[in-house]
Design a protein around this motif. Structure first.
Motif, PDB file in Angstrom:
ATOM      1  N   GLY A  32      49.778  59.624  47.906  1.00 27.70           N
ATOM      2  CA  GLY A  32      48.552  59.863  48.644  1.00 27.70           C
ATOM      3  C   GLY A  32      47.353  60.122  47.738  1.00 27.70           C
ATOM      4  O   GLY A  32      46.246  60.306  48.216  1.00 27.70           O
ATOM      5  N   ARG A  33      47.579  60.161  46.411  1.00 25.30           N
ATOM      6  CA  ARG A  33      46.492  60.382  45.432  1.00 25.30           C
ATOM      7  C   ARG A  33      46.616  59.327  44.326  1.00 25.30           C
ATOM      8  O   ARG A  33      47.715  58.859  44.027  1.00 25.30           O
ATOM      9  N   PRO A  34      45.513  58.984  43.672  1.00 24.69           N
ATOM     10  CA  PRO A  34      45.587  58.029  42.565  1.00 24.69           C
ATOM     11  C   PRO A  34      46.482  58.550  41.437  1.00 24.69           C
ATOM     12  O   PRO A  34      46.619  59.759  41.242  1.00 24.69           O
ATOM     13  N   CYS A  35      47.057  57.629  40.709  1.00 25.22           N
ATOM     14  CA  CYS A  35      47.869  57.944  39.531  1.00 25.22           C
ATOM     15  C   CYS A  35      47.345  57.113  38.367  1.00 25.22           C
ATOM     16  O   CYS A  35      47.073  55.918  38.523  1.00 25.22           O
ATOM     17  N   ARG A  36      47.188  57.753  37.209  1.00 33.05           N
ATOM     18  CA  ARG A  36      46.737  57.041  36.009  1.00 33.05           C
ATOM     19  C   ARG A  36      47.852  57.102  34.980  1.00 33.05           C
ATOM     20  O   ARG A  36      48.372  58.165  34.679  1.00 33.05           O
ATOM     21  N   MET A  37      48.209  55.931  34.433  1.00 31.49           N
ATOM     22  CA  MET A  37      49.255  55.830  33.408  1.00 31.49           C
ATOM     23  C   MET A  37      48.751  55.068  32.202  1.00 31.49           C
ATOM     24  O   MET A  37      47.949  54.148  32.328  1.00 31.49           O
ATOM     25  N   ALA A  38      49.255  55.449  31.032  1.00 28.13           N
ATOM     26  CA  ALA A  38      49.031  54.703  29.794  1.00 28.13           C
ATOM     27  C   ALA A  38      50.315  53.947  29.494  1.00 28.13           C
ATOM     28  O   ALA A  38      51.411  54.487  29.657  1.00 28.13           O
ATOM     29  N   PHE A  39      50.181  52.700  29.053  1.00 24.71           N
ATOM     30  CA  PHE A  39      51.325  51.868  28.701  1.00 24.71           C
ATOM     31  C   PHE A  39      51.137  51.286  27.308  1.00 24.71           C
ATOM     32  O   PHE A  39      50.074  50.738  27.005  1.00 24.71           O
ATOM     33  N   VAL A  40      52.179  51.378  26.491  1.00 22.43           N
ATOM     34  CA  VAL A  40      52.247  50.667  25.228  1.00 22.43           C
ATOM     35  C   VAL A  40      53.357  49.644  25.405  1.00 22.43           C
ATOM     36  O   VAL A  40      54.510  50.013  25.659  1.00 22.43           O
ATOM     37  N   LEU A  41      53.019  48.361  25.332  1.00 19.05           N
ATOM     38  CA  LEU A  41      53.988  47.277  25.483  1.00 19.05           C
ATOM     39  C   LEU A  41      54.231  46.643  24.126  1.00 19.05           C
ATOM     40  O   LEU A  41      53.271  46.297  23.420  1.00 19.05           O
ATOM     41  N   ILE A  42      55.495  46.493  23.778  1.00 18.57           N
ATOM     42  CA  ILE A  42      55.893  45.928  22.490  1.00 18.57           C
ATOM     43  C   ILE A  42      56.716  44.676  22.766  1.00 18.57           C
ATOM     44  O   ILE A  42      57.715  44.737  23.495  1.00 18.57           O
ATOM     45  N   ASP A  43      56.302  43.555  22.200  1.00 16.27           N
ATOM     46  CA  ASP A  43      57.028  42.304  22.401  1.00 16.27           C
ATOM     47  C   ASP A  43      58.480  42.476  21.956  1.00 16.27           C
ATOM     48  O   ASP A  43      58.767  43.132  20.959  1.00 16.27           O
ATOM     49  N   GLY A  44      59.404  41.891  22.706  1.00 16.24           N
ATOM     50  CA  GLY A  44      60.820  42.008  22.374  1.00 16.24           C
ATOM     51  C   GLY A  44      61.572  40.747  22.719  1.00 16.24           C
ATOM     52  O   GLY A  44      60.997  39.732  23.132  1.00 16.24           O
ATOM     53  N   SER A  45      62.877  40.806  22.579  1.00 16.13           N
ATOM     54  CA  SER A  45      63.758  39.717  22.966  1.00 16.13           C
ATOM     55  C   SER A  45      65.052  40.328  23.472  1.00 16.13           C
ATOM     56  O   SER A  45      65.482  41.386  23.012  1.00 16.13           O
ATOM     57  N   PHE A  46      65.673  39.659  24.443  1.00 17.04           N
ATOM     58  CA  PHE A  46      66.912  40.169  25.008  1.00 17.04           C
ATOM     59  C   PHE A  46      68.069  39.888  24.057  1.00 17.04           C
ATOM     60  O   PHE A  46      68.176  38.787  23.507  1.00 17.04           O
ATOM     61  N   SER A  47      68.943  40.863  23.883  1.00 10.09           N
ATOM     62  CA  SER A  47      70.107  40.683  23.023  1.00 10.09           C
ATOM     63  C   SER A  47      71.119  39.766  23.700  1.00 10.09           C
ATOM     64  O   SER A  47      71.010  39.463  24.893  1.00 10.09           O
ATOM     65  N   ASN A  48      72.104  39.338  22.956  1.00  6.90           N
ATOM     66  CA  ASN A  48      73.159  38.457  23.489  1.00  6.90           C
ATOM     67  C   ASN A  48      73.949  39.107  24.607  1.00  6.90           C
ATOM     68  O   ASN A  48      74.601  38.426  25.373  1.00  6.90           O
ATOM     69  N   GLU A  49      73.909  40.429  24.699  1.00  6.61           N
ATOM     70  CA  GLU A  49      74.620  41.131  25.774  1.00  6.61           C
ATOM     71  C   GLU A  49      74.166  40.656  27.150  1.00  6.61           C
ATOM     72  O   GLU A  49      74.931  40.657  28.097  1.00  6.61           O
ATOM     73  N   PHE A  50      72.896  40.240  27.268  1.00  4.17           N
ATOM     74  CA  PHE A  50      72.363  39.801  28.552  1.00  4.17           C
ATOM     75  C   PHE A  50      72.946  38.459  28.991  1.00  4.17           C
ATOM     76  O   PHE A  50      72.887  38.115  30.148  1.00  4.17           O
ATOM     77  N   ASP A  51      73.524  37.706  28.057  1.00  5.32           N
ATOM     78  CA  ASP A  51      74.158  36.439  28.409  1.00  5.32           C
ATOM     79  C   ASP A  51      75.384  36.653  29.276  1.00  5.32           C
ATOM     80  O   ASP A  51      75.800  35.762  30.007  1.00  5.32           O
ATOM     81  N   HIS A  52      75.958  37.841  29.227  1.00  4.84           N
ATOM     82  CA  HIS A  52      77.195  38.131  29.956  1.00  4.84           C
ATOM     83  C   HIS A  52      76.995  39.120  31.100  1.00  4.84           C
ATOM     84  O   HIS A  52      77.954  39.486  31.759  1.00  4.84           O
ATOM     85  N   ALA A  53      75.765  39.568  31.282  1.00  4.34           N
ATOM     86  CA  ALA A  53      75.499  40.572  32.341  1.00  4.34           C
ATOM     87  C   ALA A  53      75.184  39.915  33.663  1.00  4.34           C
ATOM     88  O   ALA A  53      74.764  38.818  33.753  1.00  4.34           O
TER      89      ALA A  53
END
Length: 191
Positions: free
Chosen positions: A170-191
């Motif tokens: 019911g009220r505004p929310c302010r957030m700070a975001f730091v985004l860092i480029d990444g890559s999915f590990s091979n584990e995601f191939d089997h998930a």
């Protein structure tokens, strides 16, 4: 409820000709964009880097950007502030096509992961590690299986998770975001 955007400063430092540290800019962020029309979040694009390690110049220049881009540049980072207004009835009725169009407009059409079974209309996933810090207010982090409300001072560390942000307070929310480029590990191939 009309959201008031409180101005904040972005102070950029650099060096003078003698190599001494100086302030080179002190003003609000140059790039601000309302997403999704009235009632949608406002993105304040603060800064981004193009590579890791980041190039450090004597006088850093304003990073060039062609419109709002959700993820950071390849091998780079992005710092943004988002002001989330409370979710209204119109927002709750968003259709998957509308949200896909919003993500596409931010150069991220492949990040949208909405559908009939999605727990929120703005579910998405990016190939990034994100640090999200609640500066003011509260917001609910929605995941595929579960959710939690986070408050001012709380920090979320996301590792490429499918998620959405729901402001049910019911009220505004302010957030700070730091985004860092990444890559999915091979584990995601089997998930």
């Amino acid at each position: 409820m009309q959201q008031e955007n409180k101005t904040f400063r972005r102070v950029v430092t650099g060096h003078d000709a003698d190599g001494k540290a100086v302030i080179i800019a002190d003003a609000p962020p140059a790039h601000t964009q309302l997403v999704g029309g009235p009632g949608g979040p406002t993105f304040f694009e603060v800064w981004h880097t193009l590579e890791t390690p980041a190039s450090i110049a004597l006088q850093p220049a304003e990073p060039e950007e062609n419109g709002l881009v959700l993820p950071p540049p390849k091998n780079g980072t992005r710092l943004r502030i988002i002001e989330f207004p409370p979710e209204g009835e119109a927002f709750r009725k968003l259709m998957a096509a509308d949200t896909a169009a919003e993500f596409k407009s931010m150069g991220s059409e492949k990040t949208a992961s909405t559908g009939e079974a999605a727990p929120h209309p703005l579910m998405h996933r990016t190939k990034t590690v994100d640090y999200g810090i609640v500066l003011e207010g509260e917001i609910t982090l929605v995941l595929d299986r579960g959710e939690t409300t986070i408050y001012a001072g709380d920090i979320v560390i996301q590792s490429g998770t499918n998620h959405a942000w729901a402001n049910r307070s019911g009220r505004p929310c302010r957030m700070a975001f730091v985004l860092i480029d990444g890559s999915f590990s091979n584990e995601f191939d089997h998930a």
